[in-house]
Design an enzyme around this catalytic site. Structure first.
Site, PDB file in Angstrom:
ATOM      1  N   LYS A 140      52.162  -4.008  68.630  1.00 55.14           N
ATOM      2  CA  LYS A 140      50.801  -3.447  68.523  1.00 55.14           C
ATOM      3  C   LYS A 140      50.131  -3.420  69.885  1.00 55.14           C
ATOM      4  O   LYS A 140      50.039  -4.447  70.564  1.00 55.14           O
ATOM      5  CB  LYS A 140      49.957  -4.280  67.561  1.00 55.14           C
ATOM      6  CG  LYS A 140      50.190  -3.925  66.116  1.00 55.14           C
ATOM      7  CD  LYS A 140      49.385  -4.817  65.205  1.00 55.14           C
ATOM      8  CE  LYS A 140      48.112  -4.143  64.738  1.00 55.14           C
ATOM      9  NZ  LYS A 140      47.448  -4.932  63.668  1.00 55.14           N
TER      10      LYS A 140
HETATM   11  O1  LIG Z   1      46.334  -3.795  61.550  1.00 53.32           O
HETATM   12  C1  LIG Z   1      45.447  -4.264  60.954  1.00 53.32           C
HETATM   13  C2  LIG Z   1      44.120  -4.542  61.452  1.00 53.32           C
HETATM   14  O2  LIG Z   1      44.219  -5.463  62.477  1.00 53.32           O
HETATM   15  C3  LIG Z   1      43.264  -5.031  60.317  1.00 53.32           C
HETATM   16  O3  LIG Z   1      43.382  -4.117  59.270  1.00 53.32           O
HETATM   17  C4  LIG Z   1      41.835  -5.235  60.693  1.00 53.32           C
HETATM   18  O4  LIG Z   1      41.095  -5.494  59.549  1.00 53.32           O
HETATM   19  P1  LIG Z   1      39.609  -6.064  59.544  1.00 53.32           P
HETATM   20  O5  LIG Z   1      38.692  -5.020  60.060  1.00 53.32           O
HETATM   21  O6  LIG Z   1      39.347  -6.417  58.124  1.00 53.32           O
HETATM   22  O7  LIG Z   1      39.608  -7.264  60.460  1.00 53.32           O
END
Ligand SMILES: O=C[C@H](O)[C@H](O)COP(=O)(O)O
Ligand SMILES: O=P(O)(O)OC[C@H]1O[C@](O)(CO)[C@@H](O)[C@@H]1O
Length: 942
Positions: A140
């Site tokens: 990522k």
């Molecule tokens: O890849 C996933 C993201 O990091 C995650 O969905 C973020 O979610 P949030 O906005 O609930 O922290």
């Protein structure tokens, strides 16, 4: 049918936005693949924080890893996280294979600390890709401005990427272009593009979270009623526009050419899909965003909700694009800028993940320190100081200053050349690799039957070895350690009398190789050794420790010294104890250097870049010292050490004073002061109590407790055993560097030491040319004692008819917040120490100020820097004496006594130049003179 499973028919892949060890090990992940048609998993720093910091199942693996060898928190986190990622990748592998690499991925995020640094992100992503080594890993990378070129490069290298923290459609388009460009590059290099996958994680709920607040604010302020229907609509509208863009981006001829080579489109992955507003339906950001070629990563609760009552409506994301555009337009018309919101969300997202990472690493640090033997420290301070230190910690944490320090960023300090002086940060690990050489050296010293080692050196080249020798004590079967750091002829004679030259190994230590004292000590003992063992064998009794390329190295090689060891140029003298400057003497006195370094390494890891400032022992101490001095005028660092490690104080003095005392700022270390009634101590103090376990001194502990009760800041450090003394070397080096940053100076130079060296050189040159040093006229004489003062100090003192009146007047100038320092250019022996300690004690109780007792020229390479360059709060008494017996310096016209006199004169004239309150008393005879001086001092108090 399970609605999650139905998603497959709509063309959307459900992924799980969650990782935890028991989910994988307990088989639930496999069951979800089976039951729910789960097709992938995502993680982020917040998810790992929840898992590793809070879930119990990591305990055993954590302990196993640390017990096999200590690691810093980042390495522990990675070990655990990568373990999970690999295990999850294996569970997901059948999905990956069944979908030909379209699905079945697990994502691992690069450190959020690097989000604004393209190059560092690339290096980190490559490293993680290699460390995990699974075909179905997605690394990522955040969609920051710095992240986009990194994405292009990494895709171009064939690394599958999950682009995270995407909020804005224009940024999404840039990401898609980066992906396509990266694929083209990979293909041009002959790469198989069908093996690469990528998703663009488009965040949803966080947008509503912000925009709803802005809308509500306007509504509450009596704004347009038309705003109400916009609540909870912005994020979905934005996502719909992104989806429309996706269809365009992955349809043109450029894309088709890649597709023909087997390329997968970069799917939009709906992230942040749990509702943050409980008033909204819990499946809001799933049902509305179903679309072909998309992914929705859902946290467990959202997934459970959708499984329970979700509706898998095909192509929902494509419905009413015009309506979506109208919503966004309406927001703009009402003064809500989506661009500003999404820009801020990226920054906020990086910050949130960095905070989660800080918390994660902090929790790992706490768990680690319970498992490794690290000296414990506690800090007691009043509310205001505590709050100021906490504020400074917060700032350092937010700025990532500890990481910057470890990365060698000179902006942590003054932006001068501090980056060139950070070799001490890594030296413990480096020296560990060379323990074999030191062991062989130690064996040879023992095998040759040396009964004495005598170290010749000043400041950083001698104080550390002295601490080791005194703290470890003499080891049976090993040579006795001696150290010479004085030009006083009597001191040199005393040393010589203690040695059996035939069985002595001299260690000449000088980083620069050009320091006057070790060079003339060498000249003297060389000539004595030639007289003792002959010209052919003298050099077998000499070992040099010096920096590569120094004049001393040349001499040692030319004269064929028995051993020549090198220091590291990027380590200044006072930071050198954990390099060869401390380790060579340590080895020669029989200390197990390998064990010593292993113990020390625990503290290095505790202070490492990945330990957040609030858990970092070096940082906490450094911030306390820096903040106490800068904001609370508590700049006298009073060291109280238990008897077994009492010499640590002298080493600390140099480190603290020479590092911080400059440009009118800095800390004044106070070592070896007698313990007096609490009422004697002013509000300018911080106390550091270092206690060796088993060496507790009742009086000291009670005294420190009383000081703390009286509201003074107190640092208590428990040194576990002598082997752990190296931990204090490192903790205090780090703390001093950090205090220097807070104070705003360069902690690695010593500009004012040079000033007195220049004056001294001029005087020794005069002797060398057969001349004599100019002798000023005393302002007063009594018995054998003469008082010297420059015009300004003489005028300030006025004329008096007794020595005690002069002393009274002089020390009467010390006000609250000042300190008094006795600078004695005499032999440092028990009798002189006792006599001067008595004077010091009286000054301290009478004037109620901090007091220092120093011997020249030793202190010139230590506290001398702060006395001249630090705050002008010192009141100095220099003591010189006629030497009963001088000693010649071979190959020079000057004698040791003359060198000492020149050093005292050079010191005095710089103190005067810096407008310090200083006088000299010259004693005809040291023993009787000290008595008379004490007597006059006593008299002055009446
Ligand atoms: O890849 C996933 C993201 O990091 C995650 O969905 C973020 O979610 P949030 O906005 O609930 O922290
Ligand atoms: O190891 P060297 O170069 O002889 O220096 C000895 C000491 O002199 C100083 O350079 C100046 O006092 C110290 O910093 C140092 O520890």
């Amino acid at each position: 049918m399970n609605p999650l499973k139905q998603l497959a028919e709509t063309g959307q892949a459900p992924w799980l936005d969650f990782v935890q060890r028991d989910l994988i090990e307990g088989g639930e992940l496999a069951r979800m693949i089976e039951r729910d048609g789960l097709k992938g998993v995502t993680s982020n720093p917040s998810i790992f924080e929840k898992a590793i910091a809070h879930a119990p199942e990591y305990g055993a693996a954590f302990e196993r890893f640390v017990q096999h060898g200590d690691h810093e928190p980042m390495a522990i986190y990675e070990h655990l996280a990568i373990g999970d990622i690999k295990a999850a990748a294996d569970v997901l592998l059948p999905v990956y294979q069944a979908t030909n690499g379209r699905d079945g991925y697990i994502s691992l995020e690069v450190s959020p600390y690097l989000a604004m640094d393209t190059e560092a992100t690339i290096i980190e992503a490559r490293r993680l890709h290699k460390a995990v080594d699974k075909p179905n890993l997605m690394v990522k990378v955040p969609a920051t401005t710095a992240g986009i070129p990194a994405i292009r490069t990494l895709i171009g290298e064939g690394i599958s990427i999950n682009v995270t923290l995407l909020f804005a459609v224009p940024m999404y388009e840039a990401v898609a272009h980066a992906y396509i460009d990266g694929l083209e590059h990979f293909a041009a290099q002959g790469g198989d593009v069908s093996k690469i996958a990528s998703v663009a994680s488009f965040f949803v709920s966080r947008i509503d979270n912000v925009i709803d607040k802005q809308l509500q604010g306007k509504i509450d302020a009596g704004g347009d009623a038309a705003l109400k229907p916009l609540l909870g609509k912005a994020a979905i509208a934005n996502a719909k526009v992104a989806y429309a863009a996706y269809k365009k981006l992955f349809s043109g001829t450029k894309w088709q050419a890649l597709e023909a080579k087997g390329a997968h489109s970069q799917r939009l992955l709906w992230a942040s899909t749990s509702v943050k507003n409980p008033a909204y339906p819990d499946t809001l950001y799933v049902e509305t965003l179903i679309g072909r070629d998309t992914v929705n990563t859902m946290p467990p609760a959202t997934m459970d909700a959708f499984r329970d009552h979700g509706k898998a409506m095909p192509d929902a994301v494509e419905q009413d694009l015009d309506g979506a555009l109208a919503i966004l337009k309406s927001l703009e018309q009402h003064g809500i800028s989506l661009e500003t919101v999404t820009d801020d969300l990226v920054i906020d997202g990086v910050r949130q993940f960095a905070t989660a990472f800080d918390q994660l690493l902090g929790a790992v640090a706490v768990k680690r320190s319970a498992l490794v033997p690290v000296n414990e420290a506690t800090i007691e301070a009043d509310g205001a100081l505590k709050a100021a230190v906490a504020e400074a910690s917060k700032h350092w944490l937010a700025e990532g200053t500890i990481r910057k320090l470890w990365a060698g960023d000179k902006q942590v300090w003054t932006g001068a050349d501090e980056d060139k002086w950070l070799g001490w940060l890594d030296i413990v690990g480096q020296e560990h690799a060379h323990v074999g050489t030191l062991a062989r050296f130690a064996d040879s010293i023992k095998a040759q039957g040396f009964s004495h080692i005598a170290l010749l050196g000043m400041g950083g080249s001698s104080l550390g070895p002295e601490v080791l020798a005194r703290s470890f004590g003499h080891k049976a079967g090993w040579p006795q350690f001696h150290m010479l750091d004085s030009t006083d002829p009597a001191q040199i004679r005393t040393l010589e009398a203690a040695l059996d030259l035939k069985k002595t190994m001299f260690i000449v230590s000088s980083k620069s190789g050009s320091t006057l004292e070790p060079n003339i000590f060498l000249a003297y003992f060389k000539s004595r050794m030639i007289e003792t063992v002959g010209a052919a064998d003298w050099a077998k009794h000499f070992t040099a420790v010096t920096d590569p390329g120094s004049a001393m190295e040349r001499v040692a090689q030319h004269d064929r010294f028995a051993h020549v060891f090198h220091g590291v140029k990027s380590i200044g003298g006072r930071y050198s104890v954990l390099s060869k400057f401390g380790l060579v003497p340590a080895a020669a006195m029989g200390i197990d250097v390998e064990t010593f370094l292993t113990h020390t390494a625990h503290m290095v890891k505790s202070c490492s870049a990945s330990v957040p400032v609030d858990q970092n022992p070096g940082a906490q101490l450094g911030l306390l010292l820096g903040v106490a001095a800068k904001q609370f005028k508590r700049d006298k660092v009073t060291i109280i050490a238990s008897p077994g490690i009492a010499d640590l104080g002298a080493w600390l003095e140099q480190l603290i004073a020479e590092s911080t005392g400059k440009l009118g700022h800095g800390l004044i270390p106070v070592d070896g002061e007698p313990l007096e009634d609490v009422s004697v101590y002013g509000k300018d103090r911080v106390f550091a109590y270092l206690c060796l376990a088993g060496d507790e001194h009742k009086g000291q502990a009670a005294h420190v407790a009383a000081l703390a009760r009286a509201g003074h800041p107190v640092v208590r450090i428990m040194v576990r055993d002598v082997m752990s003394i190296g931990q204090e070397f490192f903790r205090w080096e780090m703390a001093t560097a950090i205090a220097g940053a807070v104070i705003g100076i360069n902690p690695f130079d010593q500009p004012d030491v040079e000033a007195s060296k220049i004056k001294t050189r001029a005087l020794t040159d005069a002797y060398e040319q057969g001349g004599s040093a100019p002798q000023g006229e005393p302002v007063f004489r009594e018995n054998g004692i003469a008082v010297f003062a420059d015009a300004a100090n003489a005028a300030a003192l006025g004329r008096h008819n007794s020595l005690s009146a002069y002393l009274k007047q002089h020390f009467g100038r010390a006000e609250a917040g000042d300190y008094i320092a006795i600078l004695a250019y005499i032999e440092r022996d028990k009798a002189h120490l006792a006599a001067l300690e008595g004077v010091r004690k009286r000054l301290m109780t009478h004037r109620k100020v901090a007091t220092c007792l120093c011997f020249g020229p030793r202190f010139l390479h230590s506290t001398g820097q702060a006395y001249k360059g630090g705050p002008n709060s010192g009141v100095f008494l220099q003591i010189t004496t006629d030497d009963a017996h001088d000693l010649p310096v071979p190959d020079h016209k000057y004698s040791f006594s003359q060198v000492k006199a020149a050093q005292a004169e050079g010191d005095l004239s710089v103190l005067v130049e810096r407008e310090r309150r200083v006088i000299r008393v010259h004693l005809k005879d040291v023993a009787s003179g000290l008595k008379d001086l004490a007597h006059a001092m006593e008299h002055s108090f009446h």
